[in-house]
Design a protein around this motif. Structure first.
Motif, PDB file in Angstrom:
ATOM      1  N   ASN A 172     -77.404  33.169   3.395  1.00 43.86           N
ATOM      2  CA  ASN A 172     -78.573  34.041   3.420  1.00 43.86           C
ATOM      3  C   ASN A 172     -79.353  33.879   2.116  1.00 43.86           C
ATOM      4  O   ASN A 172     -78.754  33.741   1.045  1.00 43.86           O
ATOM      5  CB  ASN A 172     -78.154  35.499   3.584  1.00 43.86           C
ATOM      6  CG  ASN A 172     -77.701  35.819   4.989  1.00 43.86           C
ATOM      7  OD1 ASN A 172     -77.815  34.996   5.895  1.00 43.86           O
ATOM      8  ND2 ASN A 172     -77.169  37.013   5.192  1.00 43.86           N
ATOM      9  N   PRO A 173     -80.676  33.906   2.180  1.00 40.89           N
ATOM     10  CA  PRO A 173     -81.475  33.748   0.953  1.00 40.89           C
ATOM     11  C   PRO A 173     -81.248  34.909  -0.003  1.00 40.89           C
ATOM     12  O   PRO A 173     -80.878  36.017   0.404  1.00 40.89           O
ATOM     13  CB  PRO A 173     -82.913  33.710   1.460  1.00 40.89           C
ATOM     14  CG  PRO A 173     -82.869  34.398   2.793  1.00 40.89           C
ATOM     15  CD  PRO A 173     -81.518  34.078   3.375  1.00 40.89           C
ATOM     16  N   ILE A 174     -81.461  34.635  -1.280  1.00 41.70           N
ATOM     17  CA  ILE A 174     -81.347  35.680  -2.291  1.00 41.70           C
ATOM     18  C   ILE A 174     -82.640  36.467  -2.344  1.00 41.70           C
ATOM     19  O   ILE A 174     -83.671  36.039  -1.822  1.00 41.70           O
ATOM     20  CB  ILE A 174     -81.027  35.093  -3.677  1.00 41.70           C
ATOM     21  CG1 ILE A 174     -82.117  34.078  -4.087  1.00 41.70           C
ATOM     22  CG2 ILE A 174     -79.659  34.440  -3.681  1.00 41.70           C
ATOM     23  CD1 ILE A 174     -81.959  33.546  -5.491  1.00 41.70           C
ATOM     24  N   GLU A 175     -82.578  37.645  -2.988  1.00 47.13           N
ATOM     25  CA  GLU A 175     -83.778  38.438  -3.212  1.00 47.13           C
ATOM     26  C   GLU A 175     -84.052  38.466  -4.708  1.00 47.13           C
ATOM     27  O   GLU A 175     -83.164  38.774  -5.500  1.00 47.13           O
ATOM     28  CB  GLU A 175     -83.594  39.867  -2.692  1.00 47.13           C
ATOM     29  CG  GLU A 175     -83.537  39.971  -1.178  1.00 47.13           C
ATOM     30  CD  GLU A 175     -83.385  41.404  -0.704  1.00 47.13           C
ATOM     31  OE1 GLU A 175     -83.156  42.278  -1.565  1.00 47.13           O
ATOM     32  OE2 GLU A 175     -83.488  41.639   0.507  1.00 47.13           O
ATOM     33  N   ASN A 176     -85.266  38.132  -5.101  1.00 40.55           N
ATOM     34  CA  ASN A 176     -85.639  38.155  -6.514  1.00 40.55           C
ATOM     35  C   ASN A 176     -86.049  39.561  -6.930  1.00 40.55           C
ATOM     36  O   ASN A 176     -87.194  39.828  -7.271  1.00 40.55           O
ATOM     37  CB  ASN A 176     -86.760  37.157  -6.788  1.00 40.55           C
ATOM     38  CG  ASN A 176     -86.290  35.730  -6.617  1.00 40.55           C
ATOM     39  OD1 ASN A 176     -85.285  35.327  -7.200  1.00 40.55           O
ATOM     40  ND2 ASN A 176     -87.006  34.961  -5.808  1.00 40.55           N
ATOM     41  N   SER A 177     -85.080  40.473  -6.859  1.00 37.43           N
ATOM     42  CA  SER A 177     -85.338  41.873  -7.192  1.00 37.43           C
ATOM     43  C   SER A 177     -85.436  42.048  -8.699  1.00 37.43           C
ATOM     44  O   SER A 177     -84.733  41.403  -9.471  1.00 37.43           O
ATOM     45  CB  SER A 177     -84.204  42.752  -6.645  1.00 37.43           C
ATOM     46  OG  SER A 177     -84.312  44.066  -7.129  1.00 37.43           O
ATOM     47  N   ALA A 178     -86.331  42.931  -9.125  1.00 34.62           N
ATOM     48  CA  ALA A 178     -86.460  43.216 -10.554  1.00 34.62           C
ATOM     49  C   ALA A 178     -85.214  43.905 -11.083  1.00 34.62           C
ATOM     50  O   ALA A 178     -84.864  43.772 -12.246  1.00 34.62           O
ATOM     51  CB  ALA A 178     -87.693  44.086 -10.804  1.00 34.62           C
ATOM     52  N   SER A 179     -84.546  44.649 -10.225  1.00 33.99           N
ATOM     53  CA  SER A 179     -83.314  45.336 -10.624  1.00 33.99           C
ATOM     54  C   SER A 179     -82.116  44.489 -10.251  1.00 33.99           C
ATOM     55  O   SER A 179     -81.937  44.100  -9.113  1.00 33.99           O
ATOM     56  CB  SER A 179     -83.208  46.692  -9.922  1.00 33.99           C
ATOM     57  OG  SER A 179     -81.922  47.259 -10.131  1.00 33.99           O
ATOM     58  N   LYS A 180     -81.288  44.196 -11.252  1.00 36.36           N
ATOM     59  CA  LYS A 180     -80.067  43.440 -11.013  1.00 36.36           C
ATOM     60  C   LYS A 180     -78.865  44.358 -10.830  1.00 36.36           C
ATOM     61  O   LYS A 180     -77.754  43.901 -10.638  1.00 36.36           O
ATOM     62  CB  LYS A 180     -79.812  42.471 -12.171  1.00 36.36           C
ATOM     63  CG  LYS A 180     -80.969  41.520 -12.435  1.00 36.36           C
ATOM     64  CD  LYS A 180     -81.357  40.707 -11.219  1.00 36.36           C
ATOM     65  CE  LYS A 180     -82.490  39.745 -11.528  1.00 36.36           C
ATOM     66  NZ  LYS A 180     -82.973  39.022 -10.358  1.00 36.36           N
ATOM     67  N   GLY A 181     -79.095  45.679 -10.923  1.00 35.21           N
ATOM     68  CA  GLY A 181     -78.052  46.626 -10.585  1.00 35.21           C
ATOM     69  C   GLY A 181     -76.883  46.677 -11.529  1.00 35.21           C
ATOM     70  O   GLY A 181     -75.762  46.982 -11.105  1.00 35.21           O
ATOM     71  N   ILE A 182     -77.100  46.397 -12.806  1.00 33.58           N
ATOM     72  CA  ILE A 182     -76.020  46.437 -13.793  1.00 33.58           C
ATOM     73  C   ILE A 182     -76.309  47.547 -14.790  1.00 33.58           C
ATOM     74  O   ILE A 182     -77.373  47.571 -15.419  1.00 33.58           O
ATOM     75  CB  ILE A 182     -75.870  45.091 -14.520  1.00 33.58           C
ATOM     76  CG1 ILE A 182     -75.472  43.997 -13.526  1.00 33.58           C
ATOM     77  CG2 ILE A 182     -74.846  45.187 -15.649  1.00 33.58           C
ATOM     78  CD1 ILE A 182     -75.452  42.603 -14.112  1.00 33.58           C
ATOM     79  N   ILE A 183     -75.376  48.467 -14.933  1.00 34.19           N
ATOM     80  CA  ILE A 183     -75.487  49.551 -15.906  1.00 34.19           C
ATOM     81  C   ILE A 183     -74.640  49.184 -17.113  1.00 34.19           C
ATOM     82  O   ILE A 183     -73.473  48.783 -16.978  1.00 34.19           O
ATOM     83  CB  ILE A 183     -75.037  50.885 -15.298  1.00 34.19           C
ATOM     84  CG1 ILE A 183     -75.974  51.274 -14.151  1.00 34.19           C
ATOM     85  CG2 ILE A 183     -75.002  51.982 -16.366  1.00 34.19           C
ATOM     86  CD1 ILE A 183     -75.559  52.534 -13.413  1.00 34.19           C
ATOM     87  N   SER A 184     -75.227  49.314 -18.309  1.00 38.87           N
ATOM     88  CA  SER A 184     -74.550  48.916 -19.551  1.00 38.87           C
ATOM     89  C   SER A 184     -74.430  50.102 -20.496  1.00 38.87           C
ATOM     90  O   SER A 184     -75.374  50.885 -20.647  1.00 38.87           O
ATOM     91  CB  SER A 184     -75.327  47.782 -20.232  1.00 38.87           C
ATOM     92  OG  SER A 184     -74.690  47.379 -21.426  1.00 38.87           O
ATOM     93  N   VAL A 185     -73.256  50.227 -21.107  1.00 38.24           N
ATOM     94  CA  VAL A 185     -72.993  51.259 -22.108  1.00 38.24           C
ATOM     95  C   VAL A 185     -72.488  50.565 -23.367  1.00 38.24           C
ATOM     96  O   VAL A 185     -71.545  49.765 -23.302  1.00 38.24           O
ATOM     97  CB  VAL A 185     -71.942  52.271 -21.610  1.00 38.24           C
ATOM     98  CG1 VAL A 185     -71.591  53.273 -22.707  1.00 38.24           C
ATOM     99  CG2 VAL A 185     -72.438  52.987 -20.363  1.00 38.24           C
ATOM    100  N   SER A 186     -73.113  50.848 -24.508  1.00 41.92           N
ATOM    101  CA  SER A 186     -72.650  50.290 -25.775  1.00 41.92           C
ATOM    102  C   SER A 186     -71.554  51.171 -26.348  1.00 41.92           C
ATOM    103  O   SER A 186     -71.613  52.403 -26.261  1.00 41.92           O
ATOM    104  CB  SER A 186     -73.805  50.186 -26.775  1.00 41.92           C
ATOM    105  OG  SER A 186     -74.788  49.287 -26.310  1.00 41.92           O
ATOM    106  N   SER A 187     -70.548  50.534 -26.924  1.00 41.74           N
ATOM    107  CA  SER A 187     -69.428  51.282 -27.483  1.00 41.74           C
ATOM    108  C   SER A 187     -69.383  51.135 -28.998  1.00 41.74           C
ATOM    109  O   SER A 187     -69.475  50.008 -29.518  1.00 41.74           O
ATOM    110  CB  SER A 187     -68.105  50.782 -26.891  1.00 41.74           C
ATOM    111  OG  SER A 187     -67.006  51.422 -27.525  1.00 41.74           O
ATOM    112  N   PRO A 188     -69.227  52.254 -29.725  1.00 43.87           N
ATOM    113  CA  PRO A 188     -69.072  52.169 -31.183  1.00 43.87           C
ATOM    114  C   PRO A 188     -67.661  51.737 -31.584  1.00 43.87           C
ATOM    115  O   PRO A 188     -67.418  51.432 -32.758  1.00 43.87           O
ATOM    116  CB  PRO A 188     -69.352  53.607 -31.641  1.00 43.87           C
ATOM    117  CG  PRO A 188     -68.906  54.448 -30.486  1.00 43.87           C
ATOM    118  CD  PRO A 188     -69.227  53.653 -29.252  1.00 43.87           C
ATOM    119  N   ASN A 189     -66.755  51.715 -30.611  1.00 41.59           N
ATOM    120  CA  ASN A 189     -65.372  51.345 -30.890  1.00 41.59           C
ATOM    121  C   ASN A 189     -65.197  49.833 -30.870  1.00 41.59           C
ATOM    122  O   ASN A 189     -66.040  49.102 -30.347  1.00 41.59           O
ATOM    123  CB  ASN A 189     -64.437  51.978 -29.853  1.00 41.59           C
ATOM    124  CG  ASN A 189     -64.537  53.481 -29.832  1.00 41.59           C
ATOM    125  OD1 ASN A 189     -64.576  54.134 -30.876  1.00 41.59           O
ATOM    126  ND2 ASN A 189     -64.598  54.056 -28.631  1.00 41.59           N
TER     127      ASN A 189
END
Length: 310
Positions: A172-189
């Motif tokens: 199936n073809p891919i969709e060039n969505s602006a959202s890649k659906g990845i949530i990121s959290v930076s850790s001070p540890n």
């Protein structure tokens, strides 16, 4: 068969924490999913028995010394353990560090979608469907450049499915969505503290089971390749995952949940995971807003625990 480096490999698969609300039930009905329309997947359909097809898949993987099976998830059995029903649905996670590591060298976040996985399920017409995330989907989602192993991965996935089913794969073809659906959290540890905090949180939540812990850096070293610290955790609770798979069986490709902890070139530590609303939209899952909200909150809490300094 070469076994990938894992810290923990459990037989039970559970999909996140807490039970879903009754409002999210599909009344046991399996909607039409005869020809999967999910963007960015490869699939084939056969009239063969699903158990025989799955066993043939496992035999094909085991016959390749370069491949290691990381985990097998029996979604149907896990649904039954949660008092729910789901037609035959199983997923196998597997990989080859010599092929997968170059993707993560280009963008470490690709480790969220590695190792590879193939799902086998029966649709409403009792056909057996075999499906996987295509290499084009991974390239597009993580913005990968020219990586020498992508064609080999794409060919290998299609060949594995073809050898297991005797059927050609449809992409199936891919969709060039602006959202890649990845949530990121930076850790001070530091990396180890961040990772340990998440593992301790998961182990403290009774509904959760950790299916596998995958050390991408150690696996890269086993293939004589370099990669920064990166570990993947696969975990979950079927009371939440099953209703989503009832709505769209290809959801099995993105369940159970995954969380990647990695250290970038500057030494900063990050936690990333899939946005459940993005995953639901990708698989055309509807009418499960309460379940998705519960999953989103649980994932946020788990990730934040990794970044906690207390």
């Amino acid at each position: 068969m070469r076994t990938l480096t894992i810290t923990s490999l459990l037989c039970c698969a559970f999909f996140l924490v807490l039970a879903c609300n009754d409002d999210d039930d599909n009344n046991g009905e399996i909607p039409s999913n005869d020809v999967p329309e999910t963007a960015g997947i490869g699939y084939t359909e056969t009239n063969e028995d699903p158990t025989n097809t799955y066993n043939a898949l496992i035999a094909t993987l085991n016959a390749n010394d370069n491949i290691g099976i990381v985990a097998e998830v029996n979604h149907t059995a896990n649904a039954e353990n949660a008092g729910l029903t789901l037609d035959y649905t199983r997923t196998v996670y597997f990989g080859n560090p010599a092929l997968g590591t170059p993707l993560m060298q280009d963008n470490i976040q690709a480790g969220l979608d590695l190792p590879q996985r193939i799902s086998v399920y029966t649709d409403e017409d009792n056909h057996t469907v075999v499906t996987y995330n295509s290499i084009d989907y991974i390239i597009n989602r993580h913005g990968l450049g020219t990586v020498s192993t992508t064609d080999m991965i794409g060919n290998a996935l299609a060949n594995i499915v073809n050898a297991s089913t005797g059927e050609e794969v449809t992409l199936n073809p891919i969709e060039n969505s602006a959202s890649k659906g990845i949530i990121s959290v930076s850790s001070p540890n530091d990396f180890d503290t961040t990772y340990s905090n998440i593992i301790n949180t998961l182990n403290s939540l009774e509904p959760i089971s950790i299916i596998a812990e995958l050390d991408h850096q150690a696996n890269a070293q086993s293939a004589d390749l370099d990669l920064g610290p990166a570990k993947l955790i696969i975990f979950g609770n079927p009371a939440l995952g099953t209703p989503l798979m009832e709505d769209s069986r290809t959801m099995a490709l993105d369940l159970p949940q995954k969380m990647l902890v990695y250290q970038d070139a500057e030494g900063s530590v990050h936690i990333i995971y899939n946005d459940p609303y993005y995953i639901a939209d990708r698989h055309d899952v509807d009418d499960n807003d309460n379940t998705l909200s519960t999953i989103a909150q649980a994932l946020e809490n788990i990730a934040n625990s990794g970044a906690s300094e207390s």
